[in-house]
Design a protein around this motif. Structure first.
Motif, PDB file in Angstrom:
ATOM      1  N   ALA A   1      40.943  44.964  40.130  1.00 26.82           N
ATOM      2  CA  ALA A   1      40.467  43.639  40.527  1.00 26.82           C
ATOM      3  C   ALA A   1      40.906  42.569  39.535  1.00 26.82           C
ATOM      4  CB  ALA A   1      38.949  43.648  40.648  1.00 26.82           C
TER       5      ALA A   1
ATOM      6  N   LYS B   1      44.478  41.812  40.380  1.00 24.82           N
ATOM      7  CA  LYS B   1      44.530  41.062  41.635  1.00 24.82           C
ATOM      8  C   LYS B   1      44.137  39.604  41.409  1.00 24.82           C
ATOM      9  CE  LYS B   1      42.521  41.030  46.298  1.00 24.82           C
ATOM     10  NZ  LYS B   1      41.589  41.732  47.230  1.00 24.82           N
ATOM     11  N   THR B   2      43.105  39.372  40.607  1.00 24.34           N
ATOM     12  CA  THR B   2      42.657  38.020  40.319  1.00 24.34           C
ATOM     13  C   THR B   2      43.714  37.248  39.546  1.00 24.34           C
ATOM     14  OG1 THR B   2      40.376  38.821  40.227  1.00 24.34           O
ATOM     15  CG2 THR B   2      40.804  36.654  39.301  1.00 24.34           C
TER      16      THR B   2
ATOM     17  N   SER C   1      46.452  36.054  41.911  1.00 24.90           N
ATOM     18  CA  SER C   1      46.110  35.076  42.949  1.00 24.90           C
ATOM     19  C   SER C   1      45.537  33.776  42.410  1.00 24.90           C
ATOM     20  CB  SER C   1      45.078  35.694  43.917  1.00 24.90           C
ATOM     21  OG  SER C   1      43.888  36.022  43.226  1.00 24.90           O
ATOM     22  N   GLY C   2      45.085  33.762  41.160  1.00 27.27           N
ATOM     23  CA  GLY C   2      44.454  32.550  40.643  1.00 27.27           C
ATOM     24  C   GLY C   2      44.974  32.162  39.278  1.00 27.27           C
TER      25      GLY C   2
ATOM     26  N   PHE D   1      38.711  32.051  35.367  1.00 29.29           N
ATOM     27  CA  PHE D   1      39.211  33.386  35.686  1.00 29.29           C
ATOM     28  C   PHE D   1      38.058  34.357  35.882  1.00 29.29           C
ATOM     29  CE2 PHE D   1      40.515  37.667  34.575  1.00 29.29           C
ATOM     30  CZ  PHE D   1      41.634  37.835  35.387  1.00 29.29           C
TER      31      PHE D   1
ATOM     32  N   ARG E   1      36.456  33.803  39.249  1.00 30.59           N
ATOM     33  CA  ARG E   1      37.296  34.297  40.346  1.00 30.59           C
ATOM     34  C   ARG E   1      37.299  35.831  40.398  1.00 30.59           C
ATOM     35  NH1 ARG E   1      38.724  29.296  39.403  1.00 30.59           N
ATOM     36  NH2 ARG E   1      39.910  28.069  40.928  1.00 30.59           N
ATOM     37  N   PHE E   2      37.224  36.450  39.240  1.00 29.58           N
ATOM     38  CA  PHE E   2      37.156  37.911  39.201  1.00 29.58           C
ATOM     39  C   PHE E   2      35.895  38.413  39.894  1.00 29.58           C
ATOM     40  CE2 PHE E   2      35.250  41.522  36.877  1.00 29.58           C
ATOM     41  CZ  PHE E   2      36.117  42.520  37.311  1.00 29.58           C
TER      42      PHE E   2
ATOM     43  N   ASN F   1      34.095  36.824  42.048  1.00 33.89           N
ATOM     44  CA  ASN F   1      34.219  36.508  43.480  1.00 33.89           C
ATOM     45  C   ASN F   1      35.057  37.561  44.196  1.00 33.89           C
ATOM     46  OD1 ASN F   1      34.098  34.605  45.846  1.00 33.89           O
ATOM     47  ND2 ASN F   1      36.308  34.654  45.521  1.00 33.89           N
ATOM     48  N   THR F   2      36.136  38.003  43.553  1.00 32.26           N
ATOM     49  CA  THR F   2      37.021  39.012  44.151  1.00 32.26           C
ATOM     50  C   THR F   2      36.270  40.303  44.426  1.00 32.26           C
ATOM     51  OG1 THR F   2      39.007  38.106  43.097  1.00 32.26           O
ATOM     52  CG2 THR F   2      39.089  40.419  43.773  1.00 32.26           C
TER      53      THR F   2
END
Length: 450
Positions: A115, A118-119, A122-123, A334, A337-338, A340-341
């Motif tokens: 994750a 991935k974060t 994407s961010g 960050f 967003r992590f 949230n992911t």
């Protein structure tokens, strides 16, 4: 030990004095029988660490920092003696049996690492820009869904403020609510840092004894008759340090008194995600009219992630957001967003369920092991991390705790959780860290501590 490590160790031992010039690269390479490149690399690294200073045309000199690097911290008095400080600063080899977090292997999972990657993909803007002061909106939406699913709390994303863990959340709320001389209720026993925080803002903490199903209502009534109360800071799920829960009946009775006596309940639910299924909260009974709700992912995910949140009534959001702007501006984008992911893709739910199962197992095993050696605990949690224990043969555990510390096992003494009661005979155990190899140290009649 390689050349660079040898040189660093020599500097820290004081083999060269401050300001002394080190041998030239050619000379030390010859004397130590290493390559020119090895010396250049070592000198450059030690310059970056502040142990050496490079002076153009003159060479490398021992910096002022070299002699100070290995000195003990300046604060070796009250701070170093604080049991929580010892736990937080303890070297990796020590067993932090009294801590308030999960063992590292329980959280260092491939799913979480995936994750993170991935974060990051994407961010990328979140790595360099300030985040939203109130909090990343998609995360606030996910938190609304998460709370509705697991607690039946109904709140909009506009009622959520993200924070640097529950610690900042408690600080912001305390700053907003408490003025010097205010009487503030807390659980007894409770988080010792909370007591200090209330006193920092001039509040007068008063303890409400914590029972199996929540705060002691009779004691609460006596305090309400004697004092005008500003707020009640209260754990709801797996109370720290007793592991107690909160029944619907007790939650309703506490809330009823909050309404009648016009004080706010500050609900600290940082251990809530350790509870399988839905859990009882004050906030779900009140629609956040008389409750401020605090949650966190630091306990369940990572102590260094520092993501917490506040749920509150709309009229409190502006003042809290302003305080956050003044003190920290925003939570790192960050990190938001992590979280949230992993909320959005189900990773967090699966991770939390695995933790819940492990804690339920460790609670059963830990209680069985301690009971075998004669230890008592009035509250027997079915999950969560904590056990609040005492032994009928020991009136003061101070000496016992010191002997454990000498063997690299750290506990929190009961006095660390006291508002006014004498808890010298008690201590908090984190069952997630209690193994068979450690349990035999709790045999008070055995030879392990002699």
């Amino acid at each position: 030990m390689d050349f660079q490590a040898q040189l660093r160790a020599g500097l820290l031992r004081g083999e060269w004095t401050t300001g002394q010039r080190l041998p030239s690269i050619r000379k030390i390479a010859t004397s130590r029988r290493v390559s020119h490149h090895t010396v250049v690399t070592a000198y450059a690294q030690l310059v970056s660490e502040g142990l050496l200073e490079a002076q153009q045309g003159r060479g490398f000199f021992v910096s002022n920092w070299a002699s100070a690097t290995d000195q003990p911290p300046v604060s070796e008095t009250s701070e170093a003696a604080d049991p929580l400080y010892k736990l937080l600063q303890a070297p990796p080899g020590q067993i932090k049996l009294g801590c308030g977090w999960l063992p590292l292997p329980w959280r260092d999972t491939d799913a979480l690492a995936k994750a993170v990657r991935k974060t990051a993909r994407s961010g990328q803007s979140a790595l360099v820009e300030y985040g939203d002061i109130q909090g990343y909106l998609p995360l606030r939406k996910q938190l609304s869904v998460h709370l509705r699913k697991h607690t039946q709390i109904e709140l909009s994303p506009n009622q959520v403020l993200t924070t640097l863990g529950a610690t900042q959340a408690l600080d912001l709320v305390s700053h907003l609510l408490i003025t010097p001389g205010d009487h503030v209720l807390v659980d007894e026993p409770c988080n010792g840092n909370l007591i200090k925080l209330i006193k920092l803002y001039g509040g007068i903490p008063l303890g409400v004894p914590r029972l199996r199903e929540g705060p002691d209502i009779a004691s609460l009534d006596r305090l309400l008759q004697a004092h005008k109360i500003k707020a009640f800071f209260c754990n709801s799920t797996y109370h720290n340090p007793t592991g107690a829960g909160l029944s619907p009946q007790v939650a309703f009775r506490v809330l009823k008194r909050a309404i009648e006596h016009e004080f706010l309940i500050v609900e600290d639910d940082v251990y809530g995600d350790f509870c399988p299924g839905t859990r009882q909260t004050f906030a779900e009974l009140d629609d956040l009219d008389h409750v401020i709700y605090i949650g966190s992912f630091s306990k369940s995910l990572s102590a260094s992630l520092r993501i917490g949140y506040i749920g509150c009534a709309p009229h409190l959001m502006g003042p809290l957001r302003h305080l956050k702007l003044l003190t920290s501006v925003a939570v790192p984008g960050f990190c938001e967003r992590f979280v949230n992911t992993i909320l959005a893709d189900g990773t967090y739910t699966r991770h939390a369920q695995a933790i819940q199962r492990q804690l339920m197992t460790h609670q059963k095993l830990g209680q069985k092991a301690l009971r075998k050696y004669g230890w008592n605990f009035e509250i027997e949690p079915d999950g969560g991390m904590f056990l609040w224990i005492e032994h009928p043969d020991i009136e003061d555990l101070s000496d016992y705790i010191e002997r454990l510390e000498a063997r690299g096992i750290l506990l929190m003494p009961g006095s660390s959780f006291s508002v006014s009661q004498d808890f010298r005979a008690k201590t908090r155990i984190n069952v997630a860290h209690l193994t068979k190899d450690i349990a035999h140290y709790f045999d008070t009649k055995g030879a392990a501590l002699r």
